[in-house]
Motif scaffolding. Structure first.
Motif, PDB file in Angstrom:
ATOM      1  N   MET A   1       7.394 -20.802 -16.363  1.00 38.48           N
ATOM      2  CA  MET A   1       8.060 -20.167 -15.226  1.00 38.48           C
ATOM      3  C   MET A   1       7.100 -19.217 -14.522  1.00 38.48           C
ATOM      4  SD  MET A   1      11.895 -18.509 -15.295  1.00 38.48           S
ATOM      5  CE  MET A   1      12.891 -18.452 -13.822  1.00 38.48           C
ATOM      6  N   SER A   2       7.386 -18.884 -13.263  1.00 35.29           N
ATOM      7  CA  SER A   2       6.544 -17.979 -12.486  1.00 35.29           C
ATOM      8  C   SER A   2       6.464 -16.608 -13.147  1.00 35.29           C
ATOM      9  CB  SER A   2       7.111 -17.840 -11.076  1.00 35.29           C
ATOM     10  OG  SER A   2       7.173 -19.087 -10.424  1.00 35.29           O
ATOM     11  N   LYS A   3       5.378 -15.887 -12.818  1.00 36.12           N
ATOM     12  CA  LYS A   3       5.144 -14.575 -13.408  1.00 36.12           C
ATOM     13  C   LYS A   3       5.315 -13.468 -12.368  1.00 36.12           C
ATOM     14  CE  LYS A   3       3.612 -15.727 -17.637  1.00 36.12           C
ATOM     15  NZ  LYS A   3       3.946 -15.076 -18.918  1.00 36.12           N
ATOM     16  N   VAL A   4       5.454 -12.240 -12.872  1.00 30.49           N
ATOM     17  CA  VAL A   4       5.714 -11.076 -12.027  1.00 30.49           C
ATOM     18  C   VAL A   4       4.742  -9.961 -12.381  1.00 30.49           C
ATOM     19  CG1 VAL A   4       7.441  -9.375 -11.315  1.00 30.49           C
ATOM     20  CG2 VAL A   4       8.168 -11.677 -11.981  1.00 30.49           C
ATOM     21  N   THR A   5       4.176  -9.315 -11.363  1.00 30.05           N
ATOM     22  CA  THR A   5       3.434  -8.068 -11.546  1.00 30.05           C
ATOM     23  C   THR A   5       4.376  -6.912 -11.229  1.00 30.05           C
ATOM     24  OG1 THR A   5       1.361  -9.126 -10.898  1.00 30.05           O
ATOM     25  CG2 THR A   5       1.418  -6.726 -10.848  1.00 30.05           C
ATOM     26  N   VAL A   6       4.404  -5.928 -12.115  1.00 27.84           N
ATOM     27  CA  VAL A   6       5.343  -4.812 -11.959  1.00 27.84           C
ATOM     28  C   VAL A   6       4.575  -3.534 -11.642  1.00 27.84           C
ATOM     29  CG1 VAL A   6       7.149  -3.441 -13.068  1.00 27.84           C
ATOM     30  CG2 VAL A   6       6.949  -5.892 -13.574  1.00 27.84           C
ATOM     31  N   PHE A   7       4.972  -2.862 -10.564  1.00 33.33           N
ATOM     32  CA  PHE A   7       4.363  -1.603 -10.148  1.00 33.33           C
ATOM     33  C   PHE A   7       5.354  -0.472 -10.419  1.00 33.33           C
ATOM     34  CE2 PHE A   7       2.186  -4.927  -7.909  1.00 33.33           C
ATOM     35  CZ  PHE A   7       0.855  -4.509  -7.896  1.00 33.33           C
ATOM     36  N   ILE A   8       4.898   0.501 -11.196  1.00 28.52           N
ATOM     37  CA  ILE A   8       5.779   1.554 -11.704  1.00 28.52           C
ATOM     38  C   ILE A   8       5.260   2.927 -11.290  1.00 28.52           C
ATOM     39  CG2 ILE A   8       6.614   2.688 -13.802  1.00 28.52           C
ATOM     40  CD1 ILE A   8       6.555  -0.010 -15.182  1.00 28.52           C
TER      41      ILE A   8
ATOM     42  N   ILE B   1      -3.009   2.897  -9.590  1.00 27.24           N
ATOM     43  CA  ILE B   1      -3.254   3.210  -8.181  1.00 27.24           C
ATOM     44  C   ILE B   1      -3.053   4.705  -8.024  1.00 27.24           C
ATOM     45  CG2 ILE B   1      -2.496   2.872  -5.807  1.00 27.24           C
ATOM     46  CD1 ILE B   1      -1.409   0.133  -6.626  1.00 27.24           C
ATOM     47  N   CYS B   2      -4.118   5.429  -7.736  1.00 27.03           N
ATOM     48  CA  CYS B   2      -4.004   6.878  -7.576  1.00 27.03           C
ATOM     49  C   CYS B   2      -3.557   7.171  -6.141  1.00 27.03           C
ATOM     50  CB  CYS B   2      -5.336   7.553  -7.874  1.00 27.03           C
ATOM     51  SG  CYS B   2      -5.800   7.454  -9.620  1.00 27.03           S
TER      52      CYS B   2
ATOM     53  N   THR C   1      -1.072   2.694  -0.158  1.00 30.55           N
ATOM     54  CA  THR C   1      -0.547   2.294  -1.466  1.00 30.55           C
ATOM     55  C   THR C   1      -0.037   0.861  -1.427  1.00 30.55           C
ATOM     56  OG1 THR C   1       0.101   4.581  -1.957  1.00 30.55           O
ATOM     57  CG2 THR C   1       1.145   2.840  -3.248  1.00 30.55           C
ATOM     58  N   ILE C   2       0.726   0.516  -0.399  1.00 33.07           N
ATOM     59  CA  ILE C   2       1.302  -0.835  -0.318  1.00 33.07           C
ATOM     60  C   ILE C   2       0.197  -1.881  -0.163  1.00 33.07           C
ATOM     61  CG2 ILE C   2       2.859  -2.328   0.972  1.00 33.07           C
ATOM     62  CD1 ILE C   2       4.200  -0.064  -0.687  1.00 33.07           C
ATOM     63  N   GLN C   3      -0.846  -1.578   0.622  1.00 32.87           N
ATOM     64  CA  GLN C   3      -1.966  -2.517   0.746  1.00 32.87           C
ATOM     65  C   GLN C   3      -2.639  -2.728  -0.611  1.00 32.87           C
ATOM     66  OE1 GLN C   3      -2.078  -3.698   4.899  1.00 32.87           O
ATOM     67  NE2 GLN C   3      -3.201  -4.395   3.099  1.00 32.87           N
ATOM     68  N   LYS C   4      -2.774  -1.667  -1.390  1.00 34.32           N
ATOM     69  CA  LYS C   4      -3.382  -1.771  -2.716  1.00 34.32           C
ATOM     70  C   LYS C   4      -2.510  -2.601  -3.643  1.00 34.32           C
ATOM     71  CE  LYS C   4      -6.873  -0.537  -5.319  1.00 34.32           C
ATOM     72  NZ  LYS C   4      -8.266  -0.957  -4.997  1.00 34.32           N
ATOM     73  N   VAL C   5      -1.199  -2.441  -3.539  1.00 34.83           N
ATOM     74  CA  VAL C   5      -0.264  -3.250  -4.336  1.00 34.83           C
ATOM     75  C   VAL C   5      -0.483  -4.738  -4.047  1.00 34.83           C
ATOM     76  CG1 VAL C   5       2.173  -3.897  -4.537  1.00 34.83           C
ATOM     77  CG2 VAL C   5       1.516  -1.476  -4.612  1.00 34.83           C
ATOM     78  N   ILE C   6      -0.580  -5.070  -2.777  1.00 42.03           N
ATOM     79  CA  ILE C   6      -0.766  -6.470  -2.384  1.00 42.03           C
ATOM     80  C   ILE C   6      -2.095  -7.006  -2.907  1.00 42.03           C
ATOM     81  CG2 ILE C   6      -0.993  -8.025  -0.398  1.00 42.03           C
ATOM     82  CD1 ILE C   6       0.804  -5.989   1.151  1.00 42.03           C
ATOM     83  N   GLN C   7      -3.144  -6.198  -2.832  1.00 38.85           N
ATOM     84  CA  GLN C   7      -4.465  -6.623  -3.282  1.00 38.85           C
ATOM     85  C   GLN C   7      -4.520  -6.870  -4.792  1.00 38.85           C
ATOM     86  OE1 GLN C   7      -7.097  -3.518  -1.930  1.00 38.85           O
ATOM     87  NE2 GLN C   7      -6.652  -3.892   0.244  1.00 38.85           N
ATOM     88  N   LEU C   8      -3.773  -6.066  -5.556  1.00 38.24           N
ATOM     89  CA  LEU C   8      -3.836  -6.160  -7.018  1.00 38.24           C
ATOM     90  C   LEU C   8      -2.920  -7.238  -7.596  1.00 38.24           C
ATOM     91  CD1 LEU C   8      -3.973  -2.378  -8.009  1.00 38.24           C
ATOM     92  CD2 LEU C   8      -5.818  -4.063  -8.181  1.00 38.24           C
TER      93      LEU C   8
END
Length: 493
Positions: free
Chosen positions: A1-8, A47-48, A57-64
């Motif tokens: 199944m597809s995977k998920v990256t979680v940002f906390i 992400i500091c 921050t959102i651009q960094k989320v997309i990149q990672l």
């Protein structure tokens, strides 16, 4: 199944570690990335950032993100996933080909657990405070395609996540996908509730002066969005039509009322304290009160001969329907000026200031500013609400983003008679002002000329979650209608 990256969001408190543990053992989670003010060197990519919602921050989320989907926990609180939650997010995402998903959830308050249903997203759900809950689930491919098509997000400190959401909703208007943003009507997780304020205490956060910088950013990205979908209106207005109707007085104060025996006398007396160089009267539309308001109005009508107490024949009227009774009444004036039955005019010059602006012939309506007060008329936070986001150049565009336009509101009766109020008891004024602003200029008074009285008797003082959703859904429906009407107008249809 597809995977998920979680940002906390990570604050290095006890619940932060519990939140990590909630996701780290889930087989569908590819990796966890923390968003924190500093790198705590705890083995996780971090992400500091000072802001979770900035464009950087959102651009960094997309990149990672390298997984098929990513999930952002938007609130620094403890989240507990319910059974197969991530599987359900993925399943709905694949079925609807959605860009963003969110779900209903449980609020946990000590030992108490209560369901927290959310509102479905509409094309007009463009306000920046739309409640998605603390979990937002994204389709990585859709996000990356959007960035490739439209470029990086605007540089903002507060509006990064808001801009991404607006951009992903463009599919509504391009008609590529009817479901770019999908609510899953299942209780997929639980959150520890930390905001226990009543609904009435949250109403005016967006106009609090301390949030002004964020509001400016929201306006910039929202205006860009309107241009993208073809709904932006340039500051060019239609000429105010000449009145063909004859009116017995220059102005009428309209007060719709239902069961306000404690405040109606104050409201009426504030009307007849007005000092003007023109004739005026007051029409109170009494929507079949049962608490003594009707009897009180009969007494007041003996004291004030220019008070007209109207009881509609119909018992199916909301506030909007009561307004319609007034604007088609034989005693109504050339201009109608709003006064809620809880409220008062700030001084004896309010009516004169409003009518002077309408008499210039430039405006179809005028909206003032007000001061928030308690029942005893003492000022309460956030104080003066002046809606300075309503500018002559961009007010009618920005009006689609915010939840209210100010008070008191005044209108040319002849224009109102053509538009008419929707027969509802919430958002009726917002609907009318949006439609007026589509065609005509609306004047503004930025000094406080009105006292908005907040007390436990207000109809929006303590709404249930369901009632809040219903109110917001109605306004989002009005926004949807208005956005599509403006697109049609720009196309010459």
């Amino acid at each position: 199944m597809s995977k998920v990256t979680v940002f906390i969001p990570f604050s290095n408190r006890e619940h932060s570690n519990s939140l990590i543990n909630e996701f780290i053992y889930n087989p569908l989670v590819e990796k966890i990335v923390l968003i924190a003010e500093q790198d705590y060197n705890n083995g996780f990519t971090t992400i500091c950032a000072k802001s979770l919602v900035s464009s950087k921050t959102i651009q960094k989320v997309i990149q990672l993100t390298t997984s098929d989907y990513f999930l952002i926990v938007t609130k620094d609180t403890l989240i507990q996933l319910n059974q197969f939650a991530l599987e359900r997010f993925i399943s709905f995402a694949e079925t609807f080909n959605a860009s963003i998903l969110y779900s209903d959830y449980y609020d946990l308050n000590g030992e108490k657990k209560s369901a927290h249903p959310l509102q479905d997203y509409l094309p007009g759900s463009v306000r920046d405070n739309f409640n998605f809950g603390p979990l937002l689930f994204f389709n990585t491919k859709k996000v990356q395609q959007n960035i490739k098509q439209f470029g990086n997000l605007s540089q903002t400190n507060y509006a990064g996540l808001y801009e991404l959401r607006l951009r992903l909703s463009v599919e509504f208007f391009e008609k590529k996908n009817f479901y770019p943003i999908v609510r899953i009507p299942e209780l997929l997780y639980s959150q520890v509730e930390t905001d226990l304020r009543k609904s009435g205490e949250k109403l005016f956060e967006y106009v609090d002066p301390k949030n002004r910088e964020a509001q400016i950013e929201y306006e910039l990205v929202f205006t860009k969005f309107l241009k993208q979908i073809g709904a932006y209106l340039k500051p060019k207005f239609e000429k105010i039509p000449t009145d063909k109707d004859e009116f017995p007085v220059k102005a009428t104060v309209v007060i719709p009322v239902l069961n306000r025996v404690n405040t109606i006398s104050d409201a009426v007396e504030s009307v007849f304290k007005q000092k003007t160089d023109f004739s005026y009267n007051c029409i109170v539309v009494d929507n079949h009160s049962t608490d003594g308001t009707t009897e009180k109005l009969k007494e007041l009508s003996y004291r004030f001969p220019k008070l007209f107490h109207v009881i509609p024949k119909s018992k199916t009227l909301g506030i909007g329907g009561c307004w319609n009774e007034a604007i088609f009444h034989e005693r109504v004036g050339k201009y109608v000026v709003q006064l809620d039955s809880d409220d008062l005019y700030a001084d004896a010059n309010t009516l004169q200031k409003i009518v002077d602006l309408l008499e210039t012939g430039k405006y179809a309506a005028v909206i003032g500013s007000y001061r928030m007060v308690n029942f005893d008329l003492n000022e309460i936070p956030p104080g003066v609400i002046d809606h300075r986001e309503w500018t002559d150049n961009n007010g009618r565009n920005n009006a689609l983003r915010i939840n209210g336009l100010g008070a008191p509101r005044a209108f040319r009766t002849s224009i109102l008679r053509k538009i008419k109020f929707p027969n509802v008891s919430y958002g009726e004024d917002y609907a009318v002002c949006l439609e007026i602003s589509r065609h005509y200029r609306i004047g503004r008074i930025y000094e406080p000329i009105y006292l908005c009285r907040r007390w436990e008797g207000n109809t929006d003082a303590q709404l249930s979650i369901q009632a809040e959703n219903q109110h917001n859904y109605y306004k989002d429906t009005i926004r949807t209608k208005e956005i599509f009407e403006r697109i049609k107008l720009n196309k010459g249809k």
